[in-house]
Design a protein around this motif. Structure first.
Motif, PDB file in Angstrom:
ATOM      1  N   TYR A 249     -83.182 -62.248 -54.815  1.00 14.51           N
ATOM      2  CA  TYR A 249     -82.179 -62.778 -55.025  1.00 14.51           C
ATOM      3  C   TYR A 249     -80.746 -61.986 -55.214  1.00 14.51           C
ATOM      4  CZ  TYR A 249     -84.879 -66.918 -56.213  1.00 14.51           C
ATOM      5  OH  TYR A 249     -85.854 -67.931 -55.895  1.00 14.51           O
ATOM      6  N   GLY A 250     -79.743 -62.325 -54.405  1.00 13.82           N
ATOM      7  CA  GLY A 250     -78.469 -61.605 -54.239  1.00 13.82           C
ATOM      8  C   GLY A 250     -78.609 -60.654 -53.085  1.00 13.82           C
ATOM      9  N   PHE A 251     -79.533 -60.365 -52.440  1.00 16.39           N
ATOM     10  CA  PHE A 251     -79.486 -59.388 -51.251  1.00 16.39           C
ATOM     11  C   PHE A 251     -78.519 -59.903 -50.299  1.00 16.39           C
ATOM     12  CE2 PHE A 251     -80.918 -58.602 -47.076  1.00 16.39           C
ATOM     13  CZ  PHE A 251     -80.771 -57.251 -47.231  1.00 16.39           C
ATOM     14  N   ARG A 252     -77.791 -59.028 -49.609  1.00 17.06           N
ATOM     15  CA  ARG A 252     -76.938 -59.238 -48.471  1.00 17.06           C
ATOM     16  C   ARG A 252     -77.140 -57.891 -47.694  1.00 17.06           C
ATOM     17  NH1 ARG A 252     -71.247 -59.702 -49.850  1.00 17.06           N
ATOM     18  NH2 ARG A 252     -70.887 -60.622 -48.066  1.00 17.06           N
ATOM     19  N   ALA A 253     -77.601 -58.076 -46.189  1.00 18.17           N
ATOM     20  CA  ALA A 253     -77.765 -57.125 -45.388  1.00 18.17           C
ATOM     21  C   ALA A 253     -76.304 -56.326 -45.219  1.00 18.17           C
ATOM     22  CB  ALA A 253     -78.244 -57.898 -43.948  1.00 18.17           C
ATOM     23  N   ALA A 254     -76.302 -55.264 -44.723  1.00 17.48           N
ATOM     24  CA  ALA A 254     -75.117 -54.345 -44.652  1.00 17.48           C
ATOM     25  C   ALA A 254     -74.422 -54.903 -43.111  1.00 17.48           C
ATOM     26  CB  ALA A 254     -75.379 -53.113 -44.331  1.00 17.48           C
ATOM     27  N   ALA A 255     -73.058 -54.346 -43.184  1.00 15.00           N
ATOM     28  CA  ALA A 255     -72.298 -55.039 -42.323  1.00 15.00           C
ATOM     29  C   ALA A 255     -72.661 -54.332 -40.787  1.00 15.00           C
ATOM     30  CB  ALA A 255     -70.835 -54.966 -42.561  1.00 15.00           C
ATOM     31  N   GLY A 256     -73.205 -53.592 -40.845  1.00 13.94           N
ATOM     32  CA  GLY A 256     -73.427 -52.857 -39.381  1.00 13.94           C
ATOM     33  C   GLY A 256     -74.777 -53.133 -38.911  1.00 13.94           C
ATOM     34  N   GLY A 257     -75.525 -52.177 -38.287  1.00 12.30           N
ATOM     35  CA  GLY A 257     -76.901 -52.322 -37.748  1.00 12.30           C
ATOM     36  C   GLY A 257     -77.030 -52.027 -36.446  1.00 12.30           C
ATOM     37  N   PRO A 258     -78.234 -52.068 -35.919  1.00 15.04           N
ATOM     38  CA  PRO A 258     -78.559 -51.319 -34.548  1.00 15.04           C
ATOM     39  C   PRO A 258     -77.915 -52.324 -33.340  1.00 15.04           C
ATOM     40  CG  PRO A 258     -80.505 -51.873 -35.530  1.00 15.04           C
ATOM     41  CD  PRO A 258     -79.394 -52.040 -36.276  1.00 15.04           C
ATOM     42  N   PRO A 259     -77.453 -51.903 -32.207  1.00 17.83           N
ATOM     43  CA  PRO A 259     -77.142 -52.890 -31.143  1.00 17.83           C
ATOM     44  C   PRO A 259     -78.069 -53.655 -30.995  1.00 17.83           C
ATOM     45  CG  PRO A 259     -76.477 -50.437 -30.525  1.00 17.83           C
ATOM     46  CD  PRO A 259     -77.557 -50.345 -32.016  1.00 17.83           C
ATOM     47  N   GLY A 286     -78.431 -68.981 -38.072  1.00 17.25           N
ATOM     48  CA  GLY A 286     -78.910 -69.080 -36.801  1.00 17.25           C
ATOM     49  C   GLY A 286     -78.118 -69.525 -35.874  1.00 17.25           C
ATOM     50  N   VAL A 287     -77.427 -70.437 -35.888  1.00 13.54           N
ATOM     51  CA  VAL A 287     -76.216 -71.207 -34.999  1.00 13.54           C
ATOM     52  C   VAL A 287     -75.171 -70.202 -34.565  1.00 13.54           C
ATOM     53  CG1 VAL A 287     -74.653 -72.940 -34.600  1.00 13.54           C
ATOM     54  CG2 VAL A 287     -76.779 -73.774 -35.712  1.00 13.54           C
ATOM     55  N   ALA A 288     -74.760 -69.503 -35.983  1.00 19.53           N
ATOM     56  CA  ALA A 288     -73.584 -68.724 -35.701  1.00 19.53           C
ATOM     57  C   ALA A 288     -74.290 -67.197 -34.936  1.00 19.53           C
ATOM     58  CB  ALA A 288     -73.119 -68.067 -36.908  1.00 19.53           C
ATOM     59  N   ALA A 289     -75.404 -66.888 -34.972  1.00 19.88           N
ATOM     60  CA  ALA A 289     -75.986 -65.842 -34.069  1.00 19.88           C
ATOM     61  C   ALA A 289     -76.120 -65.908 -32.743  1.00 19.88           C
ATOM     62  CB  ALA A 289     -77.360 -65.309 -34.731  1.00 19.88           C
ATOM     63  N   ALA A 290     -76.543 -67.236 -32.466  1.00 17.64           N
ATOM     64  CA  ALA A 290     -76.646 -67.823 -31.019  1.00 17.64           C
ATOM     65  C   ALA A 290     -75.353 -67.900 -30.455  1.00 17.64           C
ATOM     66  CB  ALA A 290     -77.442 -69.034 -31.042  1.00 17.64           C
ATOM     67  N   THR A 291     -74.561 -68.228 -31.158  1.00 17.67           N
ATOM     68  CA  THR A 291     -73.068 -68.481 -30.608  1.00 17.67           C
ATOM     69  C   THR A 291     -72.492 -67.115 -30.278  1.00 17.67           C
ATOM     70  OG1 THR A 291     -72.663 -70.391 -32.024  1.00 17.67           O
ATOM     71  CG2 THR A 291     -70.628 -69.400 -31.016  1.00 17.67           C
ATOM     72  N   ALA A 292     -72.823 -65.978 -31.046  1.00 14.64           N
ATOM     73  CA  ALA A 292     -72.223 -64.760 -30.787  1.00 14.64           C
ATOM     74  C   ALA A 292     -73.048 -64.302 -29.584  1.00 14.64           C
ATOM     75  CB  ALA A 292     -72.626 -63.885 -32.114  1.00 14.64           C
ATOM     76  N   ILE A 293     -74.341 -64.433 -29.402  1.00  9.85           N
ATOM     77  CA  ILE A 293     -74.930 -63.731 -28.339  1.00  9.85           C
ATOM     78  C   ILE A 293     -74.401 -64.600 -27.177  1.00  9.85           C
ATOM     79  CG2 ILE A 293     -77.430 -63.809 -27.287  1.00  9.85           C
ATOM     80  CD1 ILE A 293     -78.618 -63.673 -30.159  1.00  9.85           C
ATOM     81  N   LEU A 294     -74.299 -65.660 -27.054  1.00  9.76           N
ATOM     82  CA  LEU A 294     -73.719 -66.480 -25.717  1.00  9.76           C
ATOM     83  C   LEU A 294     -72.421 -66.007 -25.588  1.00  9.76           C
ATOM     84  CD1 LEU A 294     -75.191 -69.955 -26.822  1.00  9.76           C
ATOM     85  CD2 LEU A 294     -75.866 -68.555 -25.048  1.00  9.76           C
ATOM     86  N   ALA A 295     -71.529 -65.418 -26.355  1.00  8.34           N
ATOM     87  CA  ALA A 295     -70.236 -65.283 -26.300  1.00  8.34           C
ATOM     88  C   ALA A 295     -70.108 -63.589 -26.058  1.00  8.34           C
ATOM     89  CB  ALA A 295     -69.420 -65.343 -27.461  1.00  8.34           C
ATOM     90  N   GLY A 296     -71.454 -62.918 -26.011  1.00 10.65           N
ATOM     91  CA  GLY A 296     -71.517 -61.662 -25.615  1.00 10.65           C
ATOM     92  C   GLY A 296     -70.884 -60.439 -26.608  1.00 10.65           C
ATOM     93  N   GLU A 297     -70.927 -61.085 -27.854  1.00  9.13           N
ATOM     94  CA  GLU A 297     -70.381 -60.273 -29.028  1.00  9.13           C
ATOM     95  C   GLU A 297     -71.352 -59.565 -29.473  1.00  9.13           C
ATOM     96  OE1 GLU A 297     -68.515 -61.120 -33.341  1.00  9.13           O
ATOM     97  OE2 GLU A 297     -69.579 -62.753 -32.443  1.00  9.13           O
ATOM     98  N   PRO A 298     -71.006 -58.003 -29.741  1.00  6.64           N
ATOM     99  CA  PRO A 298     -71.982 -56.963 -30.264  1.00  6.64           C
ATOM    100  C   PRO A 298     -72.688 -57.680 -31.600  1.00  6.64           C
ATOM    101  CG  PRO A 298     -69.906 -56.298 -29.968  1.00  6.64           C
ATOM    102  CD  PRO A 298     -69.691 -57.520 -29.636  1.00  6.64           C
ATOM    103  N   ALA A 299     -73.962 -57.014 -32.052  1.00 12.37           N
ATOM    104  CA  ALA A 299     -74.546 -57.604 -33.174  1.00 12.37           C
ATOM    105  C   ALA A 299     -73.825 -57.074 -34.221  1.00 12.37           C
ATOM    106  CB  ALA A 299     -76.047 -57.119 -33.153  1.00 12.37           C
ATOM    107  N   ALA A 300     -73.311 -55.858 -34.403  1.00 16.14           N
ATOM    108  CA  ALA A 300     -72.449 -55.455 -35.563  1.00 16.14           C
ATOM    109  C   ALA A 300     -71.495 -56.190 -35.733  1.00 16.14           C
ATOM    110  CB  ALA A 300     -72.147 -53.865 -35.220  1.00 16.14           C
ATOM    111  N   ALA A 301     -70.515 -56.590 -34.853  1.00 19.30           N
ATOM    112  CA  ALA A 301     -69.340 -57.802 -35.239  1.00 19.30           C
ATOM    113  C   ALA A 301     -70.008 -59.093 -35.740  1.00 19.30           C
ATOM    114  CB  ALA A 301     -68.724 -57.970 -34.036  1.00 19.30           C
ATOM    115  N   PHE A 302     -71.022 -59.509 -35.227  1.00 16.69           N
ATOM    116  CA  PHE A 302     -71.673 -60.785 -35.791  1.00 16.69           C
ATOM    117  C   PHE A 302     -72.083 -60.384 -37.407  1.00 16.69           C
ATOM    118  CE2 PHE A 302     -75.699 -62.352 -37.257  1.00 16.69           C
ATOM    119  CZ  PHE A 302     -75.220 -63.844 -37.612  1.00 16.69           C
ATOM    120  N   GLN A 303     -72.681 -59.125 -37.613  1.00 13.42           N
ATOM    121  CA  GLN A 303     -73.348 -59.221 -38.798  1.00 13.42           C
ATOM    122  C   GLN A 303     -72.132 -58.998 -39.745  1.00 13.42           C
ATOM    123  OE1 GLN A 303     -76.862 -58.794 -37.725  1.00 13.42           O
ATOM    124  NE2 GLN A 303     -76.737 -59.857 -39.737  1.00 13.42           N
TER     125      GLN A 303
END
Ligand code: FAD
Length: 353
Positions: A249-259, A286-303
């Motif tokens: 509980y309380g875990f949050r993934a870091a803002a970056g991450g691999p491409p 899930g909806v936000a990640a799909a929207t980012a992928i469809l828009a060609g946004e890098p994973a790190a920016a989504f994260q």
């Protein structure tokens, strides 16, 4: 091809949105079929809004409408009308409907396939499955609350124990009932067709509750007169509660991450359960990640964006969880319980961020 690992609410939401947009999606799930998992099964307004985007409605899936919330601690109890629509819906039903919707949208579902690892390679990813290796352009990591092999969860807090039991002989009425007890707190919600779902988060050691259904019910009932009354005729549906250890509980993934790697749902943030917002966060991410992928946004920016968006819901939930642990009576004592609970319920909603 986009590989989505994990067909829970987060992974299914991403798969549905991506497949609907015409992208080739492979949805990989280690369980052969949807089944019950440790969850209080409460869906609030945010979850319902995300489900509507995916073409599903809690009521049409048989969800039981919840109009009230109540809390019991010792001899005291308090209640208030929920400030939004909510439903109780078993996870097997919800997850099954989401998987069907993903397949109907055009995703390929490989159920019964546990992904054993993922490594970046030029232009994409290589996934290790039992007996084969496959390539994917992007990976959506939706494997839930535990670390996926090779992707440790830096800074994850010490894990709690989650327990769940379906009960007959209990009338939970039209309420979501919060029942703090020595060692944790439980939620009690009605099930479609009668009976109730009892689900708890325990701090520290598991104790007897994890091993025996009756011991679990008794431990919760000892916490309050309200719990004792509601659970007096309870008849466990299973010999042992379902259990999951190490809930961070309380875990949050870091803002970056691999491409090319998008972490969503509990892989991105694990909100304290009493809020009933975990599924909503999973679906919206899930909806936000799909929207980012469809828009060609890098994973790190989504994260980074998802981390910002989940900041306030996680902070409010953390504050509420702290009060619940340190002074559970605060939830039943003050005349201000209804406004305070409404504030908390608003603060933990991701759609407001
Ligand atoms: C005690 C407790 C009570 C809760 N109560 C509520 C509540 O009332 N309301 C609410 O909204 N939320 C609640 N939650 C939170 C909610 O259950 C989670 O937030 C939600 O399930 C997260 O969805 P997810 O898709 O990220 O992960 P999950 O639902 O955990 O789905 C992950 C999927 O990935 C699959 N998987 C894992 N590893 C692999 C692999 N290697 N390969 C392939 N597949 C894999 C799993 O089998 C699973 O199907 C509760 C949680 C707990 C612990």
């Amino acid at each position: 091809m986009i590989a989505v690992i994990g067909a829970g609410p987060a992974g299914c939401a991403a798969a549905i949105m991506l497949a609907r947009a015409g992208r080739p999606v492979l949805l990989l799930e280690r369980q052969a079929a949807a089944r019950e998992s440790v969850c209080g099964e409460v869906l609030g307004a945010d979850a319902a809004a995300a489900l509507a985007q995916l073409g599903l409605q809690p009521a049409a899936l048989g969800g039981v409408p919840l109009a009230r919330a109540r809390v019991g601690w010792g001899r005291r109890e308090a209640g208030f009308a929920l400030p939004f629509a909510a439903w109780g819906l078993p996870r097997q039903r919800l997850d099954g409907a989401l998987r069907e919707a993903a397949v109907a949208a055009g995703a390929t579902l490989r159920a019964g396939t546990a992904v054993q690892g993922a490594e970046p390679r030029p232009g994409g990813w290589r996934l290790r499955l039992p007996g084969e290796v496959i390539a994917a352009r992007q990976v959506v990591l939706a494997t839930g609350k535990h670390a996926f092999r090779g992707f440790p969860r830096a800074g994850a807090p010490p894990g709690a124990l989650g327990l769940k039991l379906h009960l007959a002989g209990v009338d939970a009425e039209d309420a979501v009932t919060l029942l703090p007890f020595a060692g944790g707190y439980a939620g009690l919600q009605p099930l479609p067709g009668g009976g109730a779902d009892l689900c708890a988060a325990l701090h520290g050691a598991a104790g007897a509750a994890a091993r025996d259904a009756n011991a679990f019910v008794a431990q919760v009932a000892e916490g309050s007169a309200l719990g004792a009354r509601l659970l007096a005729g309870a008849w466990p549906g299973w010999d042992r509660p379902l259990a999951v250890a190490g809930v961070p509980y309380g875990f949050r993934a870091a803002a970056g991450g691999p491409p090319g790697l998008f972490r969503i749902g509990d892989q991105a943030a694990v909100i304290p359960s009493f809020t009933g917002e975990g599924i909503a966060l999973a679906l919206h991410s899930g909806v936000a990640a799909a929207t980012a992928i469809l828009a060609g946004e890098p994973a790190a920016a989504f994260q980074a964006r998802w981390r910002r968006r989940s900041t306030w819901p996680m902070r409010w939930a953390g504050l509420g969880a702290w009060v619940l642990r340190q002074a559970p009576g605060a939830f039943t004592g003050a005349a201000a319980i209804a406004p305070a609970a409404r504030l908390l319920a608003r603060g933990t909603r991701v759609s407001r961020c």
